[in-house]
Design a protein around this motif. Structure first.
Motif, PDB file in Angstrom:
ATOM      1  N   VAL A  19     -39.220  83.485  63.954  1.00  0.00           N
ATOM      2  CA  VAL A  19     -39.738  84.133  62.762  1.00  0.00           C
ATOM      3  C   VAL A  19     -41.087  83.504  62.432  1.00  0.00           C
ATOM      4  O   VAL A  19     -41.227  82.288  62.427  1.00  0.00           O
ATOM      5  N   GLN A  21     -43.834  81.954  60.464  1.00  0.00           N
ATOM      6  CA  GLN A  21     -43.921  81.242  59.200  1.00  0.00           C
ATOM      7  C   GLN A  21     -45.376  81.203  58.752  1.00  0.00           C
ATOM      8  O   GLN A  21     -46.290  81.294  59.564  1.00  0.00           O
ATOM      9  N   SER A  22     -45.543  81.024  57.464  1.00  0.00           N
ATOM     10  CA  SER A  22     -46.897  80.903  56.947  1.00  0.00           C
ATOM     11  C   SER A  22     -47.476  79.555  57.372  1.00  0.00           C
ATOM     12  O   SER A  22     -46.751  78.636  57.745  1.00  0.00           O
ATOM     13  N   SER A  23     -48.781  79.458  57.309  1.00  0.00           N
ATOM     14  CA  SER A  23     -49.422  78.191  57.688  1.00  0.00           C
ATOM     15  C   SER A  23     -49.019  77.077  56.732  1.00  0.00           C
ATOM     16  O   SER A  23     -48.902  75.923  57.135  1.00  0.00           O
ATOM     17  N   GLU A  25     -46.056  76.785  55.302  1.00  0.00           N
ATOM     18  CA  GLU A  25     -44.703  76.368  55.678  1.00  0.00           C
ATOM     19  C   GLU A  25     -44.728  75.505  56.938  1.00  0.00           C
ATOM     20  O   GLU A  25     -44.028  74.493  57.034  1.00  0.00           O
ATOM     21  N   ARG A  26     -45.559  75.864  57.902  1.00  0.00           N
ATOM     22  CA  ARG A  26     -45.682  75.061  59.125  1.00  0.00           C
ATOM     23  C   ARG A  26     -46.291  73.701  58.817  1.00  0.00           C
ATOM     24  O   ARG A  26     -45.892  72.683  59.382  1.00  0.00           O
ATOM     25  N   ALA A  29     -43.638  71.575  57.254  1.00  0.00           N
ATOM     26  CA  ALA A  29     -42.664  71.180  58.279  1.00  0.00           C
ATOM     27  C   ALA A  29     -43.219  70.022  59.100  1.00  0.00           C
ATOM     28  O   ALA A  29     -42.501  69.059  59.405  1.00  0.00           O
ATOM     29  N   LEU A  61     -39.491  76.739  50.705  1.00  0.00           N
ATOM     30  CA  LEU A  61     -39.924  76.921  52.094  1.00  0.00           C
ATOM     31  C   LEU A  61     -38.770  76.567  53.040  1.00  0.00           C
ATOM     32  O   LEU A  61     -38.603  75.405  53.401  1.00  0.00           O
ATOM     33  N   PHE A  63     -38.120  77.014  56.295  1.00  0.00           N
ATOM     34  CA  PHE A  63     -38.432  76.413  57.586  1.00  0.00           C
ATOM     35  C   PHE A  63     -38.842  74.947  57.408  1.00  0.00           C
ATOM     36  O   PHE A  63     -38.397  74.066  58.157  1.00  0.00           O
ATOM     37  N   GLN A  67     -36.805  71.613  58.858  1.00  0.00           N
ATOM     38  CA  GLN A  67     -37.425  70.601  59.705  1.00  0.00           C
ATOM     39  C   GLN A  67     -37.431  69.225  59.045  1.00  0.00           C
ATOM     40  O   GLN A  67     -37.242  68.210  59.712  1.00  0.00           O
ATOM     41  N   GLY A 125     -44.649  76.420  64.639  1.00  0.00           N
ATOM     42  CA  GLY A 125     -43.668  77.330  64.057  1.00  0.00           C
ATOM     43  C   GLY A 125     -42.346  77.363  64.799  1.00  0.00           C
ATOM     44  O   GLY A 125     -41.532  78.251  64.582  1.00  0.00           O
TER      45      GLY A 125
END
Length: 138
Positions: A19, A21-23, A25-26, A29, A61, A63, A67, A125
């Motif tokens: 899926v 993910q937005s920058s 969210e990454r 993580a 968030l 994701f 993580q 991601g």
């Protein structure tokens, strides 16, 4: 005559699709994994850093929270292993250092390598799962 009864054939499993993910969210993580390096400043930082990221981002968030939780579990596992090595050295009155020191160095190097790999994967991601990790925080 061959009958084509598709109702009795189970559907083929769908491949897992990453899926997007937005920058943001990454980034969080990746911070969840890299925050473990705060252990160089404070010894317990390897647990506190991912814990803070997980607690702050778990509702917003998913994701990043996943993580950070994975990093938390990994760092708890590594901390338990280091404590076990120290206890082994104490119980054997220092003789166990012949085994504990090289194992500790290898564990420390593995901790650094796997944390960097996890941070890179999280920034791409990809949900990374550390090997040999006790999943204590669910």
């Amino acid at each position: 005559m061959i009958e084509n009864d598709t109702a009795s054939i189970p559907p083929a499993p769908t491949p897992s699709i990453a899926v997007a993910q937005s920058s943001d969210e990454r980034l969080w993580a990746m911070i969840g994994h890299l925050s473990a390096f705060s252990a160089f400043v404070t010894g317990i930082g390897c647990i506190v850093g991912p814990l803070i990221v997980w607690l702050v981002k778990k509702d917003t968030l998913p994701f990043a929270a996943d993580q950070a939780k994975e990093a938390l579990n990994y760092n708890i596992t590594v901390a338990i292993a280091f404590v076990a090595l120290v206890l082994f050295s104490i119980i054997t009155l220092g003789i166990g250092l012949v085994i504990a020191y090289p194992v500790g160095v290898l564990l420390w190097l593995a901790w650094i390598v796997f944390t960097v790999i996890a941070a890179i994967k999280a920034n791409e991601g990809v949900a990374y799962r550390y090997p040999f990790t006790l999943r204590l925080v669910k």
